[in-house]
Design an enzyme around this catalytic site. Sequence first.
Site, PDB file in Angstrom:
ATOM      1  N   GLY A  16       0.876  -1.113  -0.127  1.00 49.68           N
ATOM      2  CA  GLY A  16      -0.065   0.230  -0.098  1.00 49.68           C
ATOM      3  C   GLY A  16       0.909   0.999   0.549  1.00 49.68           C
ATOM      4  O   GLY A  16       2.190   0.697  -0.763  1.00 49.68           O
ATOM      5  N   CYS A  28       1.956   3.011   2.690  1.00 47.92           N
ATOM      6  CA  CYS A  28       2.663   3.179   3.433  1.00 47.92           C
ATOM      7  C   CYS A  28       4.300   2.062   3.183  1.00 47.92           C
ATOM      8  O   CYS A  28       5.467   3.111   3.128  1.00 47.92           O
ATOM      9  CB  CYS A  28       2.403   2.157   4.621  1.00 47.92           C
ATOM     10  SG  CYS A  28       3.709   2.187   5.949  1.00 47.92           S
ATOM     11  N   GLY A  51       1.874  23.371   2.710  1.00 49.42           N
ATOM     12  CA  GLY A  51       0.914  22.577   3.877  1.00 49.42           C
ATOM     13  C   GLY A  51       1.748  22.166   4.789  1.00 49.42           C
ATOM     14  O   GLY A  51       3.233  21.747   4.516  1.00 49.42           O
ATOM     15  N   GLY A  52       1.768  23.039   5.696  1.00 49.87           N
ATOM     16  CA  GLY A  52       3.165  22.936   6.952  1.00 49.87           C
ATOM     17  C   GLY A  52       2.670  21.317   8.049  1.00 49.87           C
ATOM     18  O   GLY A  52       3.057  21.846   9.375  1.00 49.87           O
ATOM     19  N   GLY A  53       2.067  20.797   7.036  1.00 53.75           N
ATOM     20  CA  GLY A  53       1.605  19.592   8.004  1.00 53.75           C
ATOM     21  C   GLY A  53       2.955  18.359   7.859  1.00 53.75           C
ATOM     22  O   GLY A  53       4.317  18.961   7.503  1.00 53.75           O
ATOM     23  N   VAL A  78      -1.785  30.713  -0.612  1.00 50.59           N
ATOM     24  CA  VAL A  78      -1.568  30.437  -2.053  1.00 50.59           C
ATOM     25  C   VAL A  78      -2.773  31.201  -2.652  1.00 50.59           C
ATOM     26  O   VAL A  78      -3.596  30.659  -2.503  1.00 50.59           O
ATOM     27  CB  VAL A  78      -1.015  29.518  -2.617  1.00 50.59           C
ATOM     28  CG1 VAL A  78      -0.774  29.347  -4.038  1.00 50.59           C
ATOM     29  CG2 VAL A  78       0.410  29.465  -1.086  1.00 50.59           C
ATOM     30  N   GLY A 115      -2.938  17.865   3.185  1.00 56.13           N
ATOM     31  CA  GLY A 115      -4.233  16.284   3.474  1.00 56.13           C
ATOM     32  C   GLY A 115      -4.089  15.736   2.712  1.00 56.13           C
ATOM     33  O   GLY A 115      -3.177  15.170   1.198  1.00 56.13           O
ATOM     34  N   ASP A 142      -7.202   4.422   6.986  1.00 55.44           N
ATOM     35  CA  ASP A 142      -7.564   5.791   6.559  1.00 55.44           C
ATOM     36  C   ASP A 142      -9.458   5.992   6.147  1.00 55.44           C
ATOM     37  O   ASP A 142      -9.279   7.484   6.645  1.00 55.44           O
ATOM     38  CB  ASP A 142      -6.464   6.409   5.408  1.00 55.44           C
ATOM     39  CG  ASP A 142      -5.394   5.718   5.798  1.00 55.44           C
ATOM     40  OD1 ASP A 142      -4.747   5.925   7.192  1.00 55.44           O
ATOM     41  OD2 ASP A 142      -4.580   6.836   4.692  1.00 55.44           O
ATOM     42  N   HIS A 150      22.019   4.317  31.391  1.00 58.16           N
ATOM     43  CA  HIS A 150      22.066   5.442  31.516  1.00 58.16           C
ATOM     44  C   HIS A 150      23.415   5.052  31.286  1.00 58.16           C
ATOM     45  O   HIS A 150      24.169   4.230  30.779  1.00 58.16           O
ATOM     46  CB  HIS A 150      22.336   5.818  33.082  1.00 58.16           C
ATOM     47  CG  HIS A 150      23.851   6.775  33.045  1.00 58.16           C
ATOM     48  ND1 HIS A 150      23.283   8.252  32.580  1.00 58.16           N
ATOM     49  CD2 HIS A 150      25.272   6.954  33.292  1.00 58.16           C
ATOM     50  CE1 HIS A 150      23.540   8.687  32.814  1.00 58.16           C
ATOM     51  NE2 HIS A 150      24.701   8.438  32.863  1.00 58.16           N
TER      52      HIS A 150
END
Lengths: 471, 431
Positions: A43, A45, A183-185, A240, A270, A311, A443
């Site tokens: 797909g 992805c 688009g700032g996504g 725009v 989007g 989706d 650590h």
Amino acid sequence: MSEITKTQVAVIGGGPGGYAAAFMAADLGFEVTLIDPAENPGGVCLYRGCIPSKALLHLAKLINEARESHKWGVTFGEPEIDINKIRSWKDSVVSQLTSGLGSLSTQRKINHIRARAQFKDAHHLELKDLNNEKQVIRFDYSILATGSRPTTIPKLFIDSKRVMNSTQALNLEDIPESLLIIGGGYIGLEMGTVYAALGSKVSVVEMLPNLLTAADRDLVRILQKNLDKRFERIMLNTKVSSMKEVKNGIKIQFEGAEDQIFSKVLYSIGRTPNSEALGLENTKIKPNRQGFIPVDAHNRTVEPTIFAIGDVAGEPMLAHKASAEGRIAAEVIAGHKAAFEPAAIPAVVFTDPEIAWAGLTEQEAKDQKLAVEIMRFPWAASGRALTMDRPDGLTKLIIHKETQRILGVGIVGSGAGEMIAEGVLAIEMAANANDLKLSIHPHPTLSETLMESAEMVFGQSTHVYRPKRNR
Amino acid sequence: MITEIKIPDLGENVVGGRVVSLTVKIGDLIEIDQPLFELETDKAVIEVPSPVKGKITDIKIADGDEVSVGMVTMIVEEDSSAEEKSEPQQEAEKVLPPVAIEEPDQDNSEPISELPEETNTLPVIAKRNPADIAPAAPSVRRFAREIGISIDSVPGSGPAGRISKEDVKRYSKQLNARRGSEASGSAAIFSETLPDFEKFGSIERKRFSKLRETAAKHLSYAWATIPHVTQFDQADITNLEKLRKQYSPLVAQAGGKLTVTAILIKVIEKALKKFPSFNTSIDMNSFEIIYKNYFNIGVAVDTEHGLVVPVVKDVNQKDISQLAIELTQISEKSRQRKLSLDDMQGGNFTISNLGGIGGTGFTPVVNSPEVAILGVSRSQIQPVYLDGTFVPRLIMPLSLSYDHRIIDGAAAARFLRWVCEALEEPFLLSI
């Protein structure tokens, strides 16, 4: 028309939702048919999304670190970029993964049909294969996993090789001299990071006052500081209003900024669910106004025989949410009492630094007027972060004031995407600050920032002196 | 204005039902009180009317859906002249941020009307607030779901009320113990696995109607918890039948049908007064007998949709003629599925008359929480030895099933004998 084939479970769409559902159904003993035009499952992805973009982001990180290493006494020359080789390496990653999925599918005896499907009714699908040959199959249950595609605005976007969506941008045809990202996504910022590292002058235009609107501002601020250095320009509150192909590129007219010409334009405004042309009109299913197919907590549509996942079934449009839903749908079909009821769906933006969050955001807690405590541990106080010269990070816990239950985790910093998994586990297990504080973290690692931010709840963080205030 | 049409309050103990015959569709203009759909509840089919006038913009139910009180079924736009603009979203999805582009200005005079406002540029996170989710690990939440326990009602023993698998098990055991004492032992009944009937021939599966489902559960419960005994007797109703025929026209004038059942209601009322232990319910939790000072008699009515038992209320305040009229009305209502829930609640004793169909006797099941039920079979002319000779008499067979926990055999025999005698000598009723 040929004879009608029968299948117990028909999965439509071979993305991370579809193949997870198909594999789970097969593992539960069903005879499964997976319908997808591609040669192997994967797909968006795998073919056009998460995987290829991460391969390229890995290179971007390498290039950036090599550029900066002179500060630490190691100087490399300017990198030589062989775009064809990059592309074929990226493609080899994709093909390795997808062919792996192909054999996993074969091993599970899943019948993969390369076709597109349309419902004839709640028990039949008409398949049209790559040669336009039709066949009808009868299913007991069907799982719709058709995903989404980049959203376009036909009246604004012009048909030009210089105007790309995310799929085309991943094809890496060239390295444009200048690139405008509309688009700032997360998709735009990730692709911008790649192209900037490869040498393009990247500009971003966003109509809203912020990048990554759903993320907390304090996390985005740290990313944005870095992007300001790498990107040519970030235009917020800017629209725009038109684009036109000119000799050397695309001329963009902005509302609130002067016109400018860019070699290429990437629109990433989007994604739109793929709920059309599926013959849904032959069933009772009606996509909502946004194009999503309404489902219940079991991912079942109004048709008891048809499930929808991923989706196409609603926000958030993320691969891991699709896979989780796919497995639930298969279990429900098998009669298990399963429901999709996560306490947290993590979101990761693979920029540099990465931003990741899970559960409640600080903004959501504020909007809901929840009594929470916010603990922020700056990475400047993390030994590990300094050894990597990456103090540009922050680990944040959103904690229920009364029960000290961990409701949300937000991280910005190098490797935040890997770290957020611990936050998801904490939220799902209903861990409280004390649980996180008392779990020994190795650590020196960045994961200590999670433990230390939990210690801050009690005013006892080893590496940050912030005594507990009297309440 | 947008109005949500919800499932209305359906009266005591009714939490929901199944949607049948949805009569409207999206886009329909509806009037106040116009029926929208029917709801098949445990006890009756109820028509749900529209509380408003307007245009239906969304329907969230379909035929066959199980719905509960308060659930939103459809959305109506009260001002029907309004445009689609306020069409609600189907799901409580997040309002997504708009995109970086808006309508072009004068340069391109055509506005971008299909600007997809739903597009977003971000992964939008979890739909549910983790603070609203019971503090339990996903595996524990799954376990609770599997054994049918609502995780939200389980008290957690861990820090800040965290719920462990053990907590769920403990809660489930408590729940079972409570239910077990309510059912007084019925927990010991297991359901057998059904064979694969298709091996033997073709079959068709059809879902129970809500009525049948309720009856099945109720009768299983009654059968499993009440120690049933059935007493048989027969009444000579030769004289009664003469009287019945004689007074039938009178009652018919008043709009009723003077049936044996109508007369029996009166007889049973008197019998309940004479034998108060038949007008009771028992509370096995406290081992108490609940004596009732009112007289409501249920009558089993056979309809094409199944058996219903409407209740004739306060029969002690009504004469036979009134009872006959009411019975006629209530039977008609039953057949038209128009009984209200109130019509079917509060019975003390049930009469089941199968005489119209036939049979020489049957053992009815006590309609719990009542303690006795009278079965009536077909009356027949039989030779009866009277004063040294056989004479033809009309004999009605009666059976009385009763709850042996509260009623003893001798009491039942006396009760039924008294009923027979009252039918034979109607004069007894007035004494």
